[in-house]
Design a protein around this motif. Structure first.
Motif, PDB file in Angstrom:
ATOM      1  N   ALA A  46       0.838  -1.191   0.000  1.00 59.68           N
ATOM      2  CA  ALA A  46       0.000   0.000   0.000  1.00 59.68           C
ATOM      3  C   ALA A  46       0.878   1.247   0.000  1.00 59.68           C
ATOM      4  O   ALA A  46       1.859   1.331   0.730  1.00 59.68           O
ATOM      5  CB  ALA A  46      -0.904  -0.001   1.221  1.00 59.68           C
ATOM      6  N   VAL A  47       0.541   2.201  -0.852  1.00 60.20           N
ATOM      7  CA  VAL A  47       1.258   3.473  -0.853  1.00 60.20           C
ATOM      8  C   VAL A  47       0.928   4.186   0.448  1.00 60.20           C
ATOM      9  O   VAL A  47      -0.239   4.430   0.743  1.00 60.20           O
ATOM     10  CB  VAL A  47       0.853   4.336  -2.060  1.00 60.20           C
ATOM     11  CG1 VAL A  47       1.590   5.658  -2.030  1.00 60.20           C
ATOM     12  CG2 VAL A  47       1.130   3.599  -3.363  1.00 60.20           C
ATOM     13  N   MET A  79      -5.628   5.544 -26.837  1.00 61.03           N
ATOM     14  CA  MET A  79      -6.446   5.842 -25.667  1.00 61.03           C
ATOM     15  C   MET A  79      -6.589   4.584 -24.820  1.00 61.03           C
ATOM     16  O   MET A  79      -6.444   3.457 -25.306  1.00 61.03           O
ATOM     17  CB  MET A  79      -7.827   6.351 -26.059  1.00 61.03           C
ATOM     18  CG  MET A  79      -8.707   5.383 -26.832  1.00 61.03           C
ATOM     19  SD  MET A  79      -9.574   4.108 -25.846  1.00 61.03           S
ATOM     20  CE  MET A  79     -10.666   5.153 -24.879  1.00 61.03           C
ATOM     21  N   VAL A  80      -6.868   4.797 -23.544  1.00 62.40           N
ATOM     22  CA  VAL A  80      -7.154   3.702 -22.630  1.00 62.40           C
ATOM     23  C   VAL A  80      -8.135   4.210 -21.577  1.00 62.40           C
ATOM     24  O   VAL A  80      -8.054   5.369 -21.153  1.00 62.40           O
ATOM     25  CB  VAL A  80      -5.868   3.147 -21.972  1.00 62.40           C
ATOM     26  CG1 VAL A  80      -5.167   4.194 -21.114  1.00 62.40           C
ATOM     27  CG2 VAL A  80      -6.171   1.914 -21.143  1.00 62.40           C
ATOM     28  N   SER A  81      -9.086   3.365 -21.207  1.00 62.79           N
ATOM     29  CA  SER A  81     -10.021   3.707 -20.136  1.00 62.79           C
ATOM     30  C   SER A  81     -10.050   2.562 -19.136  1.00 62.79           C
ATOM     31  O   SER A  81      -9.908   1.389 -19.509  1.00 62.79           O
ATOM     32  CB  SER A  81     -11.430   3.964 -20.691  1.00 62.79           C
ATOM     33  OG  SER A  81     -11.985   2.783 -21.251  1.00 62.79           O
ATOM     34  N   PHE A  82     -10.234   2.898 -17.872  1.00 61.84           N
ATOM     35  CA  PHE A  82     -10.275   1.874 -16.825  1.00 61.84           C
ATOM     36  C   PHE A  82     -10.899   2.480 -15.578  1.00 61.84           C
ATOM     37  O   PHE A  82     -11.037   3.713 -15.454  1.00 61.84           O
ATOM     38  CB  PHE A  82      -8.877   1.323 -16.517  1.00 61.84           C
ATOM     39  CG  PHE A  82      -7.865   2.354 -16.071  1.00 61.84           C
ATOM     40  CD1 PHE A  82      -7.618   2.580 -14.725  1.00 61.84           C
ATOM     41  CD2 PHE A  82      -7.153   3.094 -17.005  1.00 61.84           C
ATOM     42  CE1 PHE A  82      -6.684   3.520 -14.310  1.00 61.84           C
ATOM     43  CE2 PHE A  82      -6.212   4.042 -16.604  1.00 61.84           C
ATOM     44  CZ  PHE A  82      -5.980   4.257 -15.255  1.00 61.84           C
ATOM     45  N   VAL A  83     -11.277   1.615 -14.649  1.00 60.62           N
ATOM     46  CA  VAL A  83     -11.877   2.057 -13.400  1.00 60.62           C
ATOM     47  C   VAL A  83     -11.278   1.255 -12.249  1.00 60.62           C
ATOM     48  O   VAL A  83     -11.064   0.045 -12.364  1.00 60.62           O
ATOM     49  CB  VAL A  83     -13.417   1.910 -13.425  1.00 60.62           C
ATOM     50  CG1 VAL A  83     -13.830   0.470 -13.641  1.00 60.62           C
ATOM     51  CG2 VAL A  83     -14.044   2.448 -12.150  1.00 60.62           C
ATOM     52  N   THR A  84     -10.951   1.938 -11.159  1.00 62.22           N
ATOM     53  CA  THR A  84     -10.510   1.280  -9.937  1.00 62.22           C
ATOM     54  C   THR A  84     -11.702   1.175  -8.999  1.00 62.22           C
ATOM     55  O   THR A  84     -12.325   2.186  -8.666  1.00 62.22           O
ATOM     56  CB  THR A  84      -9.385   2.065  -9.253  1.00 62.22           C
ATOM     57  OG1 THR A  84      -8.367   2.381 -10.199  1.00 62.22           O
ATOM     58  CG2 THR A  84      -8.790   1.262  -8.101  1.00 62.22           C
ATOM     59  N   MET A 126      -3.985   2.476 -10.338  1.00 64.39           N
ATOM     60  CA  MET A 126      -4.989   1.745  -9.566  1.00 64.39           C
ATOM     61  C   MET A 126      -4.604   1.625  -8.098  1.00 64.39           C
ATOM     62  O   MET A 126      -5.430   1.812  -7.202  1.00 64.39           O
ATOM     63  CB  MET A 126      -5.209   0.357 -10.173  1.00 64.39           C
ATOM     64  CG  MET A 126      -6.007   0.373 -11.467  1.00 64.39           C
ATOM     65  SD  MET A 126      -6.235  -1.307 -12.137  1.00 64.39           S
ATOM     66  CE  MET A 126      -7.363  -0.967 -13.490  1.00 64.39           C
ATOM     67  N   ILE A 127      -3.337   1.320  -7.836  1.00 60.92           N
ATOM     68  CA  ILE A 127      -2.941   1.155  -6.442  1.00 60.92           C
ATOM     69  C   ILE A 127      -2.884   2.503  -5.728  1.00 60.92           C
ATOM     70  O   ILE A 127      -3.071   2.594  -4.516  1.00 60.92           O
ATOM     71  CB  ILE A 127      -1.613   0.385  -6.328  1.00 60.92           C
ATOM     72  CG1 ILE A 127      -1.500  -0.228  -4.919  1.00 60.92           C
ATOM     73  CG2 ILE A 127      -0.414   1.269  -6.610  1.00 60.92           C
ATOM     74  CD1 ILE A 127      -0.358  -1.201  -4.775  1.00 60.92           C
ATOM     75  N   ARG A 128      -2.668   3.579  -6.462  1.00 61.60           N
ATOM     76  CA  ARG A 128      -2.747   4.908  -5.843  1.00 61.60           C
ATOM     77  C   ARG A 128      -4.205   5.286  -5.579  1.00 61.60           C
ATOM     78  O   ARG A 128      -4.508   5.941  -4.584  1.00 61.60           O
ATOM     79  CB  ARG A 128      -2.063   5.947  -6.721  1.00 61.60           C
ATOM     80  CG  ARG A 128      -0.541   5.786  -6.779  1.00 61.60           C
ATOM     81  CD  ARG A 128       0.136   6.962  -7.443  1.00 61.60           C
ATOM     82  NE  ARG A 128       1.574   6.783  -7.528  1.00 61.60           N
ATOM     83  CZ  ARG A 128       2.434   6.968  -6.531  1.00 61.60           C
ATOM     84  NH1 ARG A 128       1.979   7.325  -5.334  1.00 61.60           N
ATOM     85  NH2 ARG A 128       3.731   6.793  -6.710  1.00 61.60           N
ATOM     86  N   ALA A 185      -6.066  -2.407  -3.395  1.00 60.27           N
ATOM     87  CA  ALA A 185      -6.262  -3.146  -4.642  1.00 60.27           C
ATOM     88  C   ALA A 185      -5.003  -3.954  -4.961  1.00 60.27           C
ATOM     89  O   ALA A 185      -3.885  -3.499  -4.720  1.00 60.27           O
ATOM     90  CB  ALA A 185      -6.590  -2.195  -5.786  1.00 60.27           C
ATOM     91  N   ARG A 186      -5.199  -5.143  -5.510  1.00 60.57           N
ATOM     92  CA  ARG A 186      -4.065  -6.014  -5.809  1.00 60.57           C
ATOM     93  C   ARG A 186      -4.119  -6.624  -7.207  1.00 60.57           C
ATOM     94  O   ARG A 186      -3.173  -7.299  -7.621  1.00 60.57           O
ATOM     95  CB  ARG A 186      -3.982  -7.140  -4.769  1.00 60.57           C
ATOM     96  CG  ARG A 186      -3.567  -6.677  -3.375  1.00 60.57           C
ATOM     97  CD  ARG A 186      -2.139  -6.184  -3.359  1.00 60.57           C
ATOM     98  NE  ARG A 186      -1.720  -5.723  -2.046  1.00 60.57           N
ATOM     99  CZ  ARG A 186      -1.839  -4.475  -1.617  1.00 60.57           C
ATOM    100  NH1 ARG A 186      -2.370  -3.556  -2.418  1.00 60.57           N
ATOM    101  NH2 ARG A 186      -1.419  -4.123  -0.422  1.00 60.57           N
ATOM    102  N   ALA A 187      -5.248  -6.437  -7.934  1.00 62.92           N
ATOM    103  CA  ALA A 187      -5.375  -7.097  -9.234  1.00 62.92           C
ATOM    104  C   ALA A 187      -6.468  -6.414 -10.045  1.00 62.92           C
ATOM    105  O   ALA A 187      -7.204  -5.567  -9.520  1.00 62.92           O
ATOM    106  CB  ALA A 187      -5.708  -8.577  -9.033  1.00 62.92           C
TER     107      ALA A 187
END
Length: 480
Positions: free
Chosen positions: A148-149, A329-334, A367-369, A374-376
């Motif tokens: 974890a940060v 481009m790239v899109s994603f959600v955490t 994602m981890i920030r 989150a791990r995956a």
């Protein structure tokens, strides 16, 4: 004032001796003021009693051809850093257990001074055994993707940049630090990194790695018989049959690519949004799997509200070269449970350029920030070709009957897709996902991405029913 590139001459370095009472007291201060603060995880931390005992054993000659060093840095009576290191004769390597610098002096050159002092001591140890030169400096460091940060403290991604700047690279195998005591657990969140003393080889012999790990366990962790240790046996099995272990640059692992720029789109008026969606529409034309432009604009507009609820949506425009126009481009959600990749599209300048892995690495850092727990993450693939591409980049296919759900209005029917899964960082064996964890993530995907209620959705019900007799969900790669 001292510039970051100019080492401070007023900092004193001192190697401790168990025979001097003042050194033992200095060690105790270092432990309280620096060590416990820098390593809050008790499973990564050596006890003070053990460190004092090791210094006494050193004075008694217990280490034989090996050696143990503690170097403390002080300034004006205060302790500002230190390092603990073992010299291991069999692999002819120095293994740094810890190297830390107080926050206010992290750009003073003190880390480099401590490393140089440790290297000199290990060189002397090697010379006493009539070896011409020390071969390796080795260290453990936190894997940024598995830690974890910290809200306060040392950012693990920053620490990785520092270790890279000191010349270290990552040994490309799964390293697990055995439990340091009966009250502690093995540490699976570490990387084993190495720096050759001379030259810059691309790999290190597998036999050398096994020797380093076994001797480190024997002399630093006091594990008398490494072959009886579960973690060591697992590492030994993974290295069996391999002549060498690759040394991976931190830049490759963490996606540092100066020829690639990402632009975060947070405003629908940003010209980068239209440019990114132009690239998207040139790549995705199937109405069964593609989103309309309005859906992306809506997601960007809803970004702050989603983040307040624990869901962080991102849309990036990609530029190569950095000063050039949008080429992808790239899109994603955490999400609270995991990440989910939406769409990725490359224009001609990015196709075949080898930029997929750096983009994946940057997404995982984001994602981890967003969510330090989150791990995956998961992605969907409509074609076998795309599945193969992403499996080569580190993803694994989930062994479950997954469907992209149909639309609430019935205009789009459910569609069987490849569901891929990737733990952050590198994974060397197909991971297993707990059933409850898996279903929680899929429920969040249905709810946030597809805006459906998983409790009443037929696709989710079929998936849940198919896993009724399972405690976990397996994954596999293209070589199954």
């Amino acid at each position: 004032m001292h510039s970051p590139s100019t080492p401070r001459a007023d900092i004193e370095l001192r190697e401790l001796s168990g025979a001097r009472a003042e050194d033992v007291e200095l060690l105790r201060r270092f432990y309280r003021e620096c060590y416990e603060v820098a390593f809050p995880d008790p499973d990564e931390r050596e006890s003070l009693a053990n460190m004092e005992s090791y210094l006494k054993l050193k004075e008694q000659g217990w280490y034989g051809a090996n050696n143990y060093h503690i170097v403390i840095a002080s300034l004006g009576g205060g302790i500002v850093g230190g390092s603990v290191c073992d010299y291991l004769a069999e692999p002819n390597a120095g293994v740094i257990e810890y190297l830390l610098v107080q926050p206010g002096l992290r750009e003073s050159g003190l880390g480099s001074r401590l490393l140089a002092a440790i290297e000199r001591l290990c060189r002397t140890d090697a010379a006493l055994l009539e070896r011409r030169e020390l071969d390796w400096l080795v260290a453990e460091t936190e894997d940024p993707y598995r830690n974890a940060v910290p809200a306060e403290g040392f950012d693990t991604f920053v620490r990785a940049r520092i270790m890279a700047g000191l010349g270290f690279r990552i040994m490309d195998f799964r390293y697990v630090q055995p439990a340091l005591s009966d009250q502690q657990e093995p540490a699976e969140n570490l990387l084993l990194i190495a720096r050759p003393v001379a030259g810059k080889p691309d790999a290190i012999g597998a036999d050398v790695v096994l020797s380093i790990v076994s001797q480190y366990m024997r002399w630093a962790m006091r594990i008398e018989h490494p072959l009886r240790n579960r973690e060591f046996r697992g590492m030994a099995r993974a290295l069996t049959g391999r002549r060498s272990i690759g040394l991976v640059e931190f830049a490759e692992y963490l996606g540092w690519d100066t020829e690639l720029r990402t632009t975060e789109v947070t405003d629908v008026r940003d010209p980068a949004l239209s440019e990114a969606l132009d690239v998207y529409e040139s790549a995705y034309s199937d109405p069964g799997t593609a989103w309309p432009r309005t859906a992306f604009r809506s997601a960007v507009q809803q970004g702050p509200a989603l983040a307040a609820a624990g869901f962080h949506y991102h849309l990036w425009a990609l530029h190569r070269p950095p000063q050039g126009p949008c080429d992808g481009m790239v899109s994603f959600v955490t999400m609270p449970s995991a990440g989910f990749g939406g769409y990725l599209a490359f224009g001609p300048p990015l196709r075949g350029s080898g930029r997929l892995r750096p983009i994946i690495a940057r997404i995982e850092e984001r994602m981890i920030r967003d969510n330090p727990q989150a791990r995956a993450w998961f992605i969907e693939c409509a074609t076998d070709l795309n599945r193969e591409i992403f499996c080569k980049a580190g993803f694994f296919e989930v062994d479950a009957a997954y469907e992209q759900p149909g639309s609430a209005d019935g205009r789009r029917l459910p569609l069987r897709l490849h569901l891929l899964y990737k733990p952050f960082g590198r994974t060397y064996e197909p991971p297993v996902i707990e059933r409850a964890v898996f279903l929680e993530a899929i429920a969040e995907i249905y709810h946030v991405v597809y805006q459906l209620d998983p409790e009443t959705n037929a696709s989710f019900a079929r998936l849940t029913d198919s896993l009724r007799d399972c405690d976990s969900v397996r994954t596999w790669n293209k070589r199954r």
